[in-house]
Scaffold this motif. Structure first.
Motif, PDB file in Angstrom:
ATOM      1  N   PHE A  36       0.821  -1.214   0.000  1.00 52.57           N
ATOM      2  CA  PHE A  36       0.000   0.000   0.000  1.00 52.57           C
ATOM      3  C   PHE A  36       0.854   1.262   0.000  1.00 52.57           C
ATOM      4  CE2 PHE A  36      -3.280  -3.039   0.643  1.00 52.57           C
ATOM      5  CZ  PHE A  36      -4.355  -2.482  -0.024  1.00 52.57           C
ATOM      6  N   SER A  89       0.157   3.874  -3.048  1.00 55.90           N
ATOM      7  CA  SER A  89      -0.129   5.292  -2.808  1.00 55.90           C
ATOM      8  C   SER A  89       0.914   6.182  -3.484  1.00 55.90           C
ATOM      9  CB  SER A  89      -0.222   5.594  -1.316  1.00 55.90           C
ATOM     10  OG  SER A  89       0.993   5.345  -0.661  1.00 55.90           O
ATOM     11  N   VAL A 144      -7.002   5.191  -1.689  1.00 52.01           N
ATOM     12  CA  VAL A 144      -6.212   3.984  -1.447  1.00 52.01           C
ATOM     13  C   VAL A 144      -6.683   3.273  -0.179  1.00 52.01           C
ATOM     14  CG1 VAL A 144      -3.892   3.049  -1.094  1.00 52.01           C
ATOM     15  CG2 VAL A 144      -4.248   4.863  -2.763  1.00 52.01           C
ATOM     16  N   ALA A 162      -8.104  -0.484   0.190  1.00 57.53           N
ATOM     17  CA  ALA A 162      -7.731  -1.443   1.244  1.00 57.53           C
ATOM     18  C   ALA A 162      -8.991  -2.084   1.833  1.00 57.53           C
ATOM     19  CB  ALA A 162      -6.921  -0.741   2.339  1.00 57.53           C
ATOM     20  N   ASP A 200      -2.684  -1.325   6.419  1.00 58.28           N
ATOM     21  CA  ASP A 200      -2.566  -0.804   5.053  1.00 58.28           C
ATOM     22  C   ASP A 200      -2.484   0.725   5.069  1.00 58.28           C
ATOM     23  OD1 ASP A 200      -2.872  -3.445   4.222  1.00 58.28           O
ATOM     24  OD2 ASP A 200      -4.983  -3.194   3.698  1.00 58.28           O
ATOM     25  N   VAL A 228      -0.046   3.627   3.361  1.00 60.55           N
ATOM     26  CA  VAL A 228      -0.530   4.787   2.605  1.00 60.55           C
ATOM     27  C   VAL A 228       0.112   6.066   3.137  1.00 60.55           C
ATOM     28  CG1 VAL A 228      -2.568   6.171   2.053  1.00 60.55           C
ATOM     29  CG2 VAL A 228      -2.717   3.681   1.998  1.00 60.55           C
TER      30      VAL A 228
END
Length: 131
Positions: A52, A56, A78, A82, A105, A109
């Protein structure tokens, strides 16, 4: 088409491919390593952060670097991905969705957006060209 626009399109394609990779990995039943259970657990959580983080960074980089308001959009988008990814895992045998994983996650990000804020791609590409 300018060089910057081409770069943005490339990053958008990279984000889309990376998102598909995340979806594919989430579709694998019983995804575990051969490590002892506590090490496997740590590895999987670090993998959540990493994938992640990359997603991102790629997605933010696909927007123009002069409009920082896009960062907030990317964070929300994002994290929403998730959530969708965890929901998708509910339908995969031997997998389950987890709110804790969404939070993990989200750490990825935030790291991805922090990296973008410090080192957007044009700065990284400049350093590579100088080498």
């Amino acid at each position: 088409m300018t060089k910057q626009e081409k770069t943005q399109i490339l990053f958008f394609i990279a984000a889309a491919v990376w998102g598909l990779l995340i979806f594919y990995l989430s579709s694998i039943p019983n995804l575990q390593s051969a490590l002892p259970s506590w090490q496997d657990f740590i590895l999987r959580k670090l993998a959540h952060i990493f994938v992640f983080f990359i997603l991102s960074y790629f997605l933010i980089s696909s927007f123009t670097r002069y409009k920082r308001a896009y960062i907030y959009f990317v964070i929300v988008a994002v994290i929403a991905y998730a959530f969708i990814d965890e929901y998708h895992q509910v339908f995969v045998p031997f997998r389950y969705g987890s709110a804790k994983d969404i939070l993990i996650d989200s750490i990825g990000v935030l790291f991805g957006t922090a990296l973008y804020s410090s080192w957007p791609p044009h700065k990284i590409l400049k350093k590579i060209k100088k080498s």
